[in-house]
Design an enzyme around this catalytic site. Structure first.
Site, PDB file in Angstrom:
ATOM      1  CE  LYS A 185      -3.699  -2.514  -0.025  1.00 35.92           C
ATOM      2  NZ  LYS A 185      -3.142  -3.863  -0.269  1.00 35.92           N
TER       3      LYS A 185
HETATM    4  C1  PLP Z   1      -9.010  -3.002  -1.944  1.00 32.00           C
HETATM    5  C2  PLP Z   1      -8.496  -3.727  -0.740  1.00 32.00           C
HETATM    6  N1  PLP Z   1      -9.214  -3.701   0.373  1.00 32.00           N
HETATM    7  C3  PLP Z   1      -8.790  -4.329   1.501  1.00 32.00           C
HETATM    8  C4  PLP Z   1      -7.619  -5.046   1.516  1.00 32.00           C
HETATM    9  C5  PLP Z   1      -7.213  -5.781   2.750  1.00 32.00           C
HETATM   10  O1  PLP Z   1      -6.060  -5.241   3.323  1.00 32.00           O
HETATM   11  P1  PLP Z   1      -5.261  -6.022   4.452  1.00 32.00           P
HETATM   12  O2  PLP Z   1      -4.262  -6.899   3.772  1.00 32.00           O
HETATM   13  O3  PLP Z   1      -4.606  -4.955   5.285  1.00 32.00           O
HETATM   14  O4  PLP Z   1      -6.244  -6.804   5.246  1.00 32.00           O
HETATM   15  C6  PLP Z   1      -6.834  -5.101   0.372  1.00 32.00           C
HETATM   16  C7  PLP Z   1      -5.571  -5.854   0.367  1.00 32.00           C
HETATM   17  O5  PLP Z   1      -4.859  -5.970  -0.589  1.00 32.00           O
HETATM   18  C8  PLP Z   1      -7.289  -4.428  -0.789  1.00 32.00           C
HETATM   19  O6  PLP Z   1      -6.577  -4.480  -1.932  1.00 32.00           O
END
Ligand code: PLP
Length: 379
Positions: A185
């Site tokens: 991210k």
């Molecule tokens: C659009 C989106 N939402 C939520 C998430 C979930 O993130 P996390 O890995 O911190 O749980 C991701 C993970 O890649 C994502 O791409």
């Protein structure tokens, strides 16, 4: 194989000061949630115009807790885009609610708000849109729609920390907003996420939801009234998050410069559907740059295209598969053809390398390799 170093499609920038800072936390003896969690939450709250923020072990945890805060469970429906990451489907299903998918826009990939309105039923409790890099969901229209129908909004802002809407940071307004600090991210705490809420009461309700359901009693014993999760972020991660948030503007500026170069190089490319073109100080952040390949006109399948880039030392990703067509999505009765735009994106999309450790020369390397594979494959 390429003689050049392997170029990952996503990844963090971790500086020496941060690594030294982590060593200090490790030596401090305070390893799990402690003072750095508080510092990270304060810094994120300042970033979100003073709204309360709580950090958790992932955005996935933040979304689950957000759904629980809204009291969403069995018999409820949550409207979300079929073009997003598996998390949104998984967490709606985990709390026992029904995911109601709608289609998205081909270029911005954001949820289609007219389709959201058409999908509202008496069981609908919340709208959960994922914001896409390069173009936020229309926040004015989204929140007006939610107010009209008395629905909660859980923004999946995993990809867009640092984007602004009318000059305000994502997270600084709205209802519930979730961020991810996964290494792919805009900024990272290795694993980690955050949930921005409306008031101190909601923030207080997160505490048992992220830590075993525990509440603390006056006699220094504990009680559990409901089964809470275990989503508290360790201080080691929070230490990294604090350092990364401070460097976020710099990371975003580098990502934007790389996207400007991608746009320049792809401008003459026939047939790829490109993300929205950045314009001036448009407030958009760029976590990803993914194009749609002109597959119907190509003699290569997407896998072969990706394999050919991989052979040149260039990583790629797929963001995202169609949620309604994965096995879990289909178990709700969804089928091929339900959401044509989502399905086209799922078939044709390729995320090309984009991260703050890259240089413009890296973008040139990717673009030359892409052209070298696509052009001979065009019919
Ligand atoms: C659009 C989106 N939402 C939520 C998430 C979930 O993130 P996390 O890995 O911190 O749980 C991701 C993970 O890649 C994502 O791409």
């Amino acid at each position: 194989m390429s003689a050049l170093p392997y170029l990952k499609f996503a990844g963090p920038v971790l500086d020496a000061a941060t690594i030294d800072g982590v060593a200090l936390v490790l030596r401090s003896g305070q390893l799990t949630s402690g003072p750095w969690v508080k510092k990270f939450e304060s810094a994120l709250s300042a970033f979100c115009a003073g709204r309360p923020v709580r950090v958790l072990t992932s955005a996935t945890a933040a979304i689950e807790v957000a759904l629980q805060l809204c009291g969403i469970g069995a018999g409820d429906e949550v409207i979300t885009s079929a073009q997003s990451f598996f998390t949104v489907l998984n967490m709606i299903a985990t709390v026992g609610a029904k995911p109601v998918f709608v289609d998205c826009d081909l270029v911005t990939r954001n949820i289609d708000l007219a389709a959201v309105e058409a999908a509202i039923t008496p069981r609908t409790r919340a709208i959960m849109p994922t914001h896409w890099p390069g173009s936020l969901v229309d926040m004015d229209a989204l929140h007006a729609l939610a107010r009209r129908h008395r629905l909660r909004v859980i923004e999946d802002a995993a990809l867009v920390i640092g984007s602004r809407w009318n000059g305000r940071n994502v997270g600084a307004f709205g209802d519930l907003v979730t961020f991810s600090f996964h290494p792919n991210k805009n900024m990272t705490s290795i694993e980690g996420g955050a949930l921005v809420v409306n008031d101190d009461d909601e923030a207080a309700r997160i505490e048992p939801l992220r830590f075993h359901g525990i509440t603390y009693l006056a006699d220094r014993t504990r009680d559990v009234a409901f089964p809470g999760g275990k989503f508290n972020l360790p201080d080691v991660n929070a230490r990294i998050g604090v350092a990364q948030l401070a460097r976020l503007p710099e990371f975003l500026a580098q990502r934007r410069a790389l996207v400007d170069r991608y746009c320049e190089r792809f401008a003459s490319d026939p047939g790829c559907v490109l993300p929205p073109r950045p314009a001036g100080d448009d407030g958009q952040s760029w976590n990803m740059w993914s194009v749609l390949l002109p597959l119907p006109r190509m003699t290569l399948a997407r896998k072969a295209f990706r394999d050919a880039l991989e052979a040149r030392g260039i990583g790629t990703g797929v963001s995202y598969e169609a949620l309604h067509l994965c096995t879990l999505g289909r178990s709700y009765g969804y089928k091929d053809g339900d959401f044509p735009v989502t399905e086209r994106i799922a078939r044709e999309t390729v995320a090309l390398p984009l991260h703050a450790a890259m240089t413009v020369a890296d973008v040139d390397r990717v673009c030359s390799a892409v052209a070298g594979i696509i052009v001979p494959a065009l019919q």
